[in-house]
Design an enzyme around this catalytic site. Structure first.
Site, mmCIF file in Angstrom:
data_model
loop_
_atom_site.group_PDB
_atom_site.id
_atom_site.type_symbol
_atom_site.label_atom_id
_atom_site.label_comp_id
_atom_site.label_asym_id
_atom_site.label_seq_id
_atom_site.Cartn_x
_atom_site.Cartn_y
_atom_site.Cartn_z
ATOM 1 N N HIS A 162 0.678 -1.436 -0.097
ATOM 2 C CA HIS A 162 0.108 -0.025 -0.082
ATOM 3 C C HIS A 162 0.790 1.125 0.026
ATOM 4 O O HIS A 162 1.525 1.407 1.210
ATOM 5 C CB HIS A 162 -0.890 0.236 1.186
ATOM 6 C CG HIS A 162 -1.767 1.236 1.184
ATOM 7 N ND1 HIS A 162 -3.047 0.859 1.631
ATOM 8 C CD2 HIS A 162 -1.982 2.546 0.869
ATOM 9 C CE1 HIS A 162 -3.866 2.189 1.761
ATOM 10 N NE2 HIS A 162 -3.140 2.779 0.903
ATOM 11 N N HIS A 165 1.779 5.454 -1.719
ATOM 12 C CA HIS A 165 1.357 6.436 -2.360
ATOM 13 C C HIS A 165 2.660 7.099 -2.965
ATOM 14 O O HIS A 165 3.461 7.646 -2.268
ATOM 15 C CB HIS A 165 0.369 7.628 -1.722
ATOM 16 C CG HIS A 165 -0.856 7.062 -1.082
ATOM 17 N ND1 HIS A 165 -1.845 7.209 -1.917
ATOM 18 C CD2 HIS A 165 -1.046 6.490 0.062
ATOM 19 C CE1 HIS A 165 -2.999 6.873 -0.846
ATOM 20 N NE2 HIS A 165 -2.570 6.086 -0.055
ATOM 21 N N LYS A 217 -8.796 -0.404 -6.103
ATOM 22 C CA LYS A 217 -8.895 0.341 -4.997
ATOM 23 C C LYS A 217 -10.479 0.879 -4.950
ATOM 24 O O LYS A 217 -10.868 1.683 -5.896
ATOM 25 C CB LYS A 217 -8.071 1.298 -4.856
ATOM 26 C CG LYS A 217 -7.873 2.136 -3.556
ATOM 27 C CD LYS A 217 -7.668 1.355 -2.306
ATOM 28 C CE LYS A 217 -7.729 1.884 -0.945
ATOM 29 N NZ LYS A 217 -6.287 2.500 -0.693
ATOM 30 N N HIS A 257 -10.426 1.154 1.293
ATOM 31 C CA HIS A 257 -10.344 1.945 2.508
ATOM 32 C C HIS A 257 -11.323 1.709 3.465
ATOM 33 O O HIS A 257 -12.464 2.314 2.983
ATOM 34 C CB HIS A 257 -10.210 3.509 1.754
ATOM 35 C CG HIS A 257 -10.252 4.520 3.115
ATOM 36 N ND1 HIS A 257 -8.747 5.066 3.080
ATOM 37 C CD2 HIS A 257 -10.683 5.031 4.043
ATOM 38 C CE1 HIS A 257 -8.793 6.114 3.971
ATOM 39 N NE2 HIS A 257 -10.125 5.859 4.544
ATOM 40 N N HIS A 283 -4.773 -0.734 5.767
ATOM 41 C CA HIS A 283 -4.200 -0.060 7.008
ATOM 42 C C HIS A 283 -5.256 -0.266 7.926
ATOM 43 O O HIS A 283 -6.092 0.742 8.510
ATOM 44 C CB HIS A 283 -4.167 1.403 6.534
ATOM 45 C CG HIS A 283 -5.177 2.108 5.587
ATOM 46 N ND1 HIS A 283 -6.501 2.120 5.939
ATOM 47 C CD2 HIS A 283 -5.076 3.012 4.497
ATOM 48 C CE1 HIS A 283 -7.186 2.812 4.745
ATOM 49 N NE2 HIS A 283 -6.227 3.168 3.995
ATOM 50 N N ASP A 321 1.142 2.594 3.687
ATOM 51 C CA ASP A 321 0.298 3.784 3.465
ATOM 52 C C ASP A 321 1.433 5.098 3.281
ATOM 53 O O ASP A 321 0.804 5.977 3.733
ATOM 54 C CB ASP A 321 -0.881 3.971 4.285
ATOM 55 C CG ASP A 321 -1.709 4.809 3.781
ATOM 56 O OD1 ASP A 321 -1.886 5.173 2.595
ATOM 57 O OD2 ASP A 321 -2.617 5.169 4.868
#
Length: 354
Positions: free
Chosen positions: A14, A16, A100, A137, A175, A249
């Site tokens: 995970h 970004h 996602k 999420h 997460h 994350d």
């Protein structure tokens, strides 16, 4: 006491990376240690088509430093009216590794996310049929729900019906932050439900956000929770349970945007994530289980082989810089920046030729 541990090169399930100058700045902190990463699609505009994902992957690969062996795994941003055929094509062409789902309004750049699960039922049916994982999420966006309860409410109102209605769909709870989420995953024995856990949710509880004032660099979504939840996450992460695996994350934002009157949610932990995980496992007396969490459980869930090369963690103090500079004078504050961590990461070593 173990002062040196060598593990298979880990993966980040995970991550970004953003785009442009930020991508070029933050990527080396991941590519130098991790073999693969599941890259999140919440750019502006979101990565919602095969062509957008292919182009984003090319930009990431172009930014990988020379000598780093790193593979980005791309995800599709699920919208209310995502065509199932687009997901099928991306999966068949090896572009999309997963999909996602952001509930609309749940976090950074989630305004294009799902407003009603019924609207994405055709896409979920397609994914179930082709074995394409759904990454969640897992937070309710009902404004009546307390921010600290959003995950628990999502589990009851959204996840349980989802698992019932799509019994063959592979799902990752991203997460996770609560004892309830850990228990939901542990109680499922179908093999289709997994969860990622971040370093910040293992090291800190919600008091960190409010210690002697507001601490914006501890603000992320899902938000840090009570101590009992942190302890529950440590228990499952260090247990060796194959359903739990590493997902940082890591989410970079310029320092000025974090420290503003309406600060962004997200913690840039890529520079310190492995040292933080090692600290948690060491404190739990479970360093022998770090490799499973970091390097084996994720590939097993996704049907991939573990990385063959290795990485070594050394028990030695390391000062973490307060800032990571961005072009133009801006900076990103890294997780644990300004402190000293007790572990260092040595570069990954290539596997011996067969």
């Amino acid at each position: 006491m173990t002062d040196l541990i060598t593990i298979r090169r880990p993966d980040d399930w995970h991550l970004h990376l953003r785009d442009g100058d930020v991508l070029a700045t933050v990527l080396p902190y991941t590519s130098g240690s991790f073999g693969r990463a599941m890259v999140m699609p919440n750019l502006q505009p979101p990565v919602a088509t095969v062509e957008a994902a292919r182009a984003y992957r090319a930009r990431i690969l172009a930014a990988v430093p020379a000598g780093d062996r790193f593979m980005p795994l791309m995800t599709a941003y699920l919208c209310d009216h995502t065509p199932p055929d687009e997901l099928r094509r991306g999966h068949e062409e090896g572009v999309f590794s997963a999909v996602k789902l952001y509930p609309s309004g749940a976090t950074t750049h989630s305004e294009f996310g799902v407003t009603d699960m019924a609207k994405v039922a055709p896409a979920l049916e397609c994914m179930q049929a082709i074995g394409m994982p759904l990454l969640l999420h897992g937070e309710s966006t009902d404004p009546a729900v307390d921010v600290f309860d959003r995950e628990a409410v999502f589990l009851e109102r959204t996840l349980q019906p989802l698992l019932r209605d799509f019994p063959a769909l592979k799902v990752v709870l991203e997460h996770i932050t609560t004892e309830e989420a850990a228990q939901v995953v542990r109680s499922d024995h179908s093999g289709r439900l997994g969860a990622t856990i971040t370093p910040q949710h293992l090291l800190f509880n919600r008091n960190a956000i409010f210690t002697q004032g507001i601490r914006p660099h501890f603000y992320c979504l899902p938000i840090l929770k009570r101590e009992r939840h942190r302890l529950a996450l440590i228990q499952v992460a260090t247990s060796g349970d194959a359903r739990f695996f590493l997902g940082t994350d890591s989410a970079p934002h310029a320092r000025a945007l974090k420290e503003s009157a309406c600060g962004c949610a997200g913690i840039f932990n890529a520079p310190t994530a492995l040292a933080a995980y090692a600290t948690v496992f060491d404190q739990a007396g479970a360093l022998d289980r770090l490799e499973a969490f970091a390097s084996l459980n994720g590939p097993r869930f996704y049907g991939l082989s573990p990385n063959e090369d290795t990485l070594t963690l050394l028990r030695a103090p390391q000062a973490v810089p307060d800032n990571v500079a961005l072009p133009g004078g801006a900076a990103i504050h890294p997780f644990l920046g300004g402190s000293t961590v007790p572990w260092q990461v040595r570069p990954a070593r290539p596997a011996a030729p067969h």
